[in-house]
Design a protein around this motif. Structure first.
Motif, PDB file in Angstrom:
ATOM      1  N   ILE A   1     -20.394  11.453 -13.297  1.00  0.00           N
ATOM      2  CA  ILE A   1     -21.120  10.669 -12.936  1.00  0.00           C
ATOM      3  C   ILE A   1     -21.267  10.578 -11.238  1.00  0.00           C
ATOM      4  CG2 ILE A   1     -21.132   8.019 -12.621  1.00  0.00           C
ATOM      5  CD1 ILE A   1     -20.432   7.752 -15.337  1.00  0.00           C
ATOM      6  N   GLU A   2     -20.238  10.734 -10.655  1.00  0.00           N
ATOM      7  CA  GLU A   2     -20.231  10.736  -9.094  1.00  0.00           C
ATOM      8  C   GLU A   2     -20.968  12.126  -8.671  1.00  0.00           C
ATOM      9  OE1 GLU A   2     -19.065   8.582  -6.963  1.00  0.00           O
ATOM     10  OE2 GLU A   2     -18.533   7.259  -8.573  1.00  0.00           O
TER      11      GLU A   2
ATOM     12  N   LYS B   1     -24.500  11.529  -9.211  1.00  0.00           N
ATOM     13  CA  LYS B   1     -25.214  10.468  -8.050  1.00  0.00           C
ATOM     14  C   LYS B   1     -25.311  11.127  -7.034  1.00  0.00           C
ATOM     15  CE  LYS B   1     -22.939   6.386  -9.706  1.00  0.00           C
ATOM     16  NZ  LYS B   1     -21.998   5.324  -9.549  1.00  0.00           N
TER      17      LYS B   1
ATOM     18  N   LYS C   1     -28.483  13.161  -7.242  1.00  0.00           N
ATOM     19  CA  LYS C   1     -29.634  12.272  -7.479  1.00  0.00           C
ATOM     20  C   LYS C   1     -30.170  11.706  -5.941  1.00  0.00           C
ATOM     21  CE  LYS C   1     -30.825   7.429  -8.366  1.00  0.00           C
ATOM     22  NZ  LYS C   1     -30.514   6.188  -8.942  1.00  0.00           N
ATOM     23  N   GLU C   2     -29.023  11.655  -4.956  1.00  0.00           N
ATOM     24  CA  GLU C   2     -29.284  11.290  -3.639  1.00  0.00           C
ATOM     25  C   GLU C   2     -29.810  12.440  -2.812  1.00  0.00           C
ATOM     26  OE1 GLU C   2     -25.621   9.923  -2.035  1.00  0.00           O
ATOM     27  OE2 GLU C   2     -25.625   8.104  -3.344  1.00  0.00           O
TER      28      GLU C   2
END
Length: 117
Positions: free
Chosen positions: A83-84, A87, A90-91
């Motif tokens: 998940i990290e 993220k 995505k950023e």
């Protein structure tokens, strides 16, 4: 509680004493009591084996439970790490999209300046 009263009573000890005396003094009593004692010994061994087997099964099930929990915990850690990572991806993707948007806007302004100019 009632059993403790019987065991603690004098008649119980007299009975034990009489059984021991009979066992020592009379060979026929010895022959009659020996099979009973052997059966009791076998029963005690059987009970001990049953308890040992139950303890082993319990130990195995607890060990399996802890292994499953450890695996679940590790899977959960892997999930959180993924998940990290997603993220961060995505950023980075949003950052690149914003940069492309800025370049497209700059190109549109240049095209409009050429058309009007």
């Amino acid at each position: 509680m009632r059993t403790l009263k019987v065991i603690g009573s004098r008649s119980f000890f007299w009975g034990i004493g009489f059984a021991i005396l009979s066992y020592l003094l009379y060979p026929k009593a010895k022959e009659a009591i020996a099979p009973v004692l052997l059966r009791k010994d076998k029963s005690a061994r059987d009970i001990r084996n049953m308890v040992r087997d139950a303890m082993n099964e319990t130990k195995e099930s607890v060990t399996d439970m802890f292994k499953k929990e450890q695996t679940s915990f590790e899977s959960n850690q892997d999930y959180n790490a993924q998940i990290e990572f997603l993220k961060l991806e995505k950023e980075n993707a949003l950052k690149q999209i914003n940069e492309l948007n800025a370049k497209i806007n700059a190109l549109e302004q240049q095209i409009n300046a050429i058309k009007n100019g």
